[in-house]
Scaffold this motif. Structure first.
Motif, PDB file in Angstrom:
ATOM      1  N   ILE A 185      -3.474   3.321   7.264  1.00 15.26           N
ATOM      2  CA  ILE A 185      -2.252   2.823   6.627  1.00 15.26           C
ATOM      3  C   ILE A 185      -1.128   2.734   7.654  1.00 15.26           C
ATOM      4  CG2 ILE A 185      -0.463   3.317   4.909  1.00 15.26           C
ATOM      5  CD1 ILE A 185      -2.628   4.696   3.229  1.00 15.26           C
ATOM      6  N   GLN A 186      -0.993   3.770   8.479  1.00 13.19           N
ATOM      7  CA  GLN A 186       0.064   3.796   9.493  1.00 13.19           C
ATOM      8  C   GLN A 186      -0.113   2.675  10.509  1.00 13.19           C
ATOM      9  OE1 GLN A 186       0.230   7.059  12.429  1.00 13.19           O
ATOM     10  NE2 GLN A 186       2.324   7.439  11.736  1.00 13.19           N
ATOM     11  N   GLU A 187      -1.356   2.384  10.882  1.00 12.84           N
ATOM     12  CA  GLU A 187      -1.619   1.313  11.839  1.00 12.84           C
ATOM     13  C   GLU A 187      -1.276  -0.052  11.263  1.00 12.84           C
ATOM     14  OE1 GLU A 187      -5.669   1.806  12.923  1.00 12.84           O
ATOM     15  OE2 GLU A 187      -5.321   3.658  14.077  1.00 12.84           O
ATOM     16  N   ARG A 188      -1.554  -0.231   9.963  1.00 11.27           N
ATOM     17  CA  ARG A 188      -1.268  -1.516   9.322  1.00 11.27           C
ATOM     18  C   ARG A 188       0.215  -1.684   9.042  1.00 11.27           C
ATOM     19  NH1 ARG A 188      -5.804  -0.174   6.039  1.00 11.27           N
ATOM     20  NH2 ARG A 188      -4.376   0.305   4.331  1.00 11.27           N
ATOM     21  N   ASP A 189       0.860  -0.594   8.624  1.00 10.62           N
ATOM     22  CA  ASP A 189       2.269  -0.672   8.226  1.00 10.62           C
ATOM     23  C   ASP A 189       2.931   0.682   8.439  1.00 10.62           C
ATOM     24  OD1 ASP A 189       4.733  -1.130   7.085  1.00 10.62           O
ATOM     25  OD2 ASP A 189       3.994  -1.305   5.028  1.00 10.62           O
ATOM     26  N   SER A 190       3.557   0.853   9.587  1.00 11.98           N
ATOM     27  CA  SER A 190       4.143   2.150   9.939  1.00 11.98           C
ATOM     28  C   SER A 190       5.314   2.533   9.040  1.00 11.98           C
ATOM     29  CB  SER A 190       4.605   2.144  11.394  1.00 11.98           C
ATOM     30  OG  SER A 190       5.604   1.158  11.600  1.00 11.98           O
ATOM     31  N   LEU A 191       5.856   1.564   8.303  1.00 16.53           N
ATOM     32  CA  LEU A 191       6.991   1.847   7.414  1.00 16.53           C
ATOM     33  C   LEU A 191       6.566   2.047   5.965  1.00 16.53           C
ATOM     34  CD1 LEU A 191       9.616  -0.712   8.809  1.00 16.53           C
ATOM     35  CD2 LEU A 191       9.342   1.703   9.383  1.00 16.53           C
ATOM     36  N   ASN A 192       5.270   2.041   5.729  1.00 19.07           N
ATOM     37  CA  ASN A 192       4.780   2.223   4.361  1.00 19.07           C
ATOM     38  C   ASN A 192       5.240   3.576   3.825  1.00 19.07           C
ATOM     39  OD1 ASN A 192       3.065   2.721   2.037  1.00 19.07           O
ATOM     40  ND2 ASN A 192       1.756   1.074   2.791  1.00 19.07           N
ATOM     41  N   PRO A 193       5.890   3.601   2.656  1.00 19.43           N
ATOM     42  CA  PRO A 193       6.388   4.869   2.103  1.00 19.43           C
ATOM     43  C   PRO A 193       5.293   5.887   1.823  1.00 19.43           C
ATOM     44  CG  PRO A 193       6.547   3.091   0.480  1.00 19.43           C
ATOM     45  CD  PRO A 193       6.229   2.452   1.793  1.00 19.43           C
ATOM     46  N   ILE A 194       4.063   5.439   1.673  1.00 21.53           N
ATOM     47  CA  ILE A 194       2.956   6.354   1.403  1.00 21.53           C
ATOM     48  C   ILE A 194       2.771   7.343   2.542  1.00 21.53           C
ATOM     49  CG2 ILE A 194       0.425   6.462   1.172  1.00 21.53           C
ATOM     50  CD1 ILE A 194       0.646   3.777  -0.368  1.00 21.53           C
ATOM     51  N   ILE A 195       3.022   6.902   3.774  1.00 17.15           N
ATOM     52  CA  ILE A 195       2.796   7.785   4.922  1.00 17.15           C
ATOM     53  C   ILE A 195       4.119   8.253   5.534  1.00 17.15           C
ATOM     54  CG2 ILE A 195       0.458   7.096   5.507  1.00 17.15           C
ATOM     55  CD1 ILE A 195       3.275   5.545   7.438  1.00 17.15           C
ATOM     56  N   LYS A 196       5.186   8.169   4.777  1.00 12.29           N
ATOM     57  CA  LYS A 196       6.451   8.716   5.270  1.00 12.29           C
ATOM     58  C   LYS A 196       6.339  10.233   5.400  1.00 12.29           C
ATOM     59  CE  LYS A 196      10.140   5.479   4.139  1.00 12.29           C
ATOM     60  NZ  LYS A 196      11.401   5.266   3.381  1.00 12.29           N
ATOM     61  N   GLU A 197       6.908  10.754   6.468  1.00 12.58           N
ATOM     62  CA  GLU A 197       6.812  12.188   6.740  1.00 12.58           C
ATOM     63  C   GLU A 197       7.314  13.029   5.574  1.00 12.58           C
ATOM     64  OE1 GLU A 197       9.023  15.469   9.587  1.00 12.58           O
ATOM     65  OE2 GLU A 197       8.870  13.395  10.285  1.00 12.58           O
ATOM     66  N   ARG A 198       8.470  12.693   5.031  1.00 14.01           N
ATOM     67  CA  ARG A 198       9.047  13.521   3.967  1.00 14.01           C
ATOM     68  C   ARG A 198       8.225  13.443   2.691  1.00 14.01           C
ATOM     69  NH1 ARG A 198      14.012   9.682   3.726  1.00 14.01           N
ATOM     70  NH2 ARG A 198      13.418   8.155   2.159  1.00 14.01           N
ATOM     71  N   ASN A 199       7.604  12.286   2.427  1.00 11.58           N
ATOM     72  CA  ASN A 199       6.780  12.162   1.225  1.00 11.58           C
ATOM     73  C   ASN A 199       5.521  13.016   1.323  1.00 11.58           C
ATOM     74  OD1 ASN A 199       8.619  10.365   0.165  1.00 11.58           O
ATOM     75  ND2 ASN A 199       7.452   8.533   0.717  1.00 11.58           N
TER      76      ASN A 199
ATOM     77  N   THR B 218       1.188  16.437  10.843  1.00 14.78           N
ATOM     78  CA  THR B 218       1.361  16.704  12.278  1.00 14.78           C
ATOM     79  C   THR B 218       0.616  15.670  13.119  1.00 14.78           C
ATOM     80  OG1 THR B 218      -0.545  18.217  12.426  1.00 14.78           O
ATOM     81  CG2 THR B 218       1.604  19.188  11.879  1.00 14.78           C
ATOM     82  N   GLU B 219      -0.485  15.143  12.585  1.00 14.09           N
ATOM     83  CA  GLU B 219      -1.228  14.108  13.300  1.00 14.09           C
ATOM     84  C   GLU B 219      -0.462  12.781  13.295  1.00 14.09           C
ATOM     85  OE1 GLU B 219      -4.051  14.016  14.969  1.00 14.09           O
ATOM     86  OE2 GLU B 219      -4.749  16.076  14.673  1.00 14.09           O
ATOM     87  N   LEU B 220       0.139  12.470  12.160  1.00  9.88           N
ATOM     88  CA  LEU B 220       0.880  11.220  12.055  1.00  9.88           C
ATOM     89  C   LEU B 220       2.223  11.297  12.782  1.00  9.88           C
ATOM     90  CD1 LEU B 220       0.266  10.276   8.287  1.00  9.88           C
ATOM     91  CD2 LEU B 220      -0.982   9.484  10.304  1.00  9.88           C
ATOM     92  N   TYR B 221       2.812  12.500  12.798  1.00  8.22           N
ATOM     93  CA  TYR B 221       4.134  12.677  13.411  1.00  8.22           C
ATOM     94  C   TYR B 221       4.094  13.881  14.367  1.00  8.22           C
ATOM     95  CZ  TYR B 221       5.270   9.564   9.590  1.00  8.22           C
ATOM     96  OH  TYR B 221       5.289   8.498   8.714  1.00  8.22           O
TER      97      TYR B 221
END
Length: 226
Positions: free
Chosen positions: A133-147, A172-175
């Motif tokens: 998901i992050q690779e396709r769309d880094s701004l996707n709310p699904i992978i937002k750190e706070r969410n 931690t892996e994503l951010y």
């Protein structure tokens, strides 16, 4: 005579309307299944007495059949166009879409969303799903750190510690440059009584941000106890 004719016509129209709601066995076989509604949510197509229904967000929706491949969903105010050969559903274009096209791809057998893998405590598949998901769309709310952090603490507060740890590890892996993600992971390890991993996580949080007060406080408490 006229009354009987009118009654017969009404009956015929009623039967025609009922019949039109039915779907062929071939369509039922090909259309049934789970589709990605978004990157981490599904909409399921099921059939009852050969009529199409949708399971979505804990609701059973009954679309209106327009023709053999198009169904109108009143709750969404959208027309779903089934392309069973390509295993997908497409939303009919309309002005409100502003030229954007929406496609729901069918999940393969056994395939799940990242959050469903989390529910199964399948860390690796969940991590891979969120990374995609992050690779396709880094701004996707699904992978937002706070969410993700909020999801992790919800698990933690419900004493689902393994799931909480998995969520925080994924964060931690994503951010990897976020001090807060490691601080949260430390909290989960602390609650699981894994002192060594908790200390390690708090130290990582402080290496990124030496002013992280939460990590400073917890690390001091843990090291003083030792």
């Amino acid at each position: 005579m006229k009354t009987k004719l009118l009654f017969s016509i009404c009956c015929a129209l009623f039967l025609l309307n009922c019949t039109s709601k039915k779907n062929t066995d071939e369509f039922i076989s090909n259309a049934s299944g789970r589709y990605f509604f978004n990157a981490d949510e599904v909409i399921e197509v099921v059939f009852k007495d050969k009529e199409l229904y949708l399971n979505w967000r804990n609701s059973d929706l009954k679309p209106l059949k327009v023709n053999d491949s198009i169904f109108y969903v009143r709750e969404l105010n959208e027309k779903l166009i089934f392309n069973t050969k390509k295993h997908k559903i497409v939303l009919a274009e309309k002005r409100e879409h502003k030229g954007e096209k929406f496609t729901f791809l069918k999940l393969k057998k056994g395939e799940k969303t990242p959050s469903e893998y989390l529910e199964d405590n399948n860390y690796e598949l969940a991590l891979n799903g969120y990374k995609e998901i992050q690779e396709r769309d880094s701004l996707n709310p699904i992978i937002k750190e706070r969410n993700l952090n909020r999801t992790g603490y919800r698990y933690l507060n419900n004493d689902e510690i393994e799931k909480a740890i998995n969520v925080f590890k994924i964060n931690t892996e994503l951010y990897p440059t976020s001090s807060n993600t490691f601080d949260s992971l430390g909290d989960a390890y602390l609650k699981s009584n894994d002192t060594i991993k908790a200390i390690d996580s708090y130290k990582k949080a402080l290496s990124i941000n030496p002013e992280n007060r939460s990590s400073m406080r917890n690390l001091k408490k843990l090291t003083d106890e030792k």
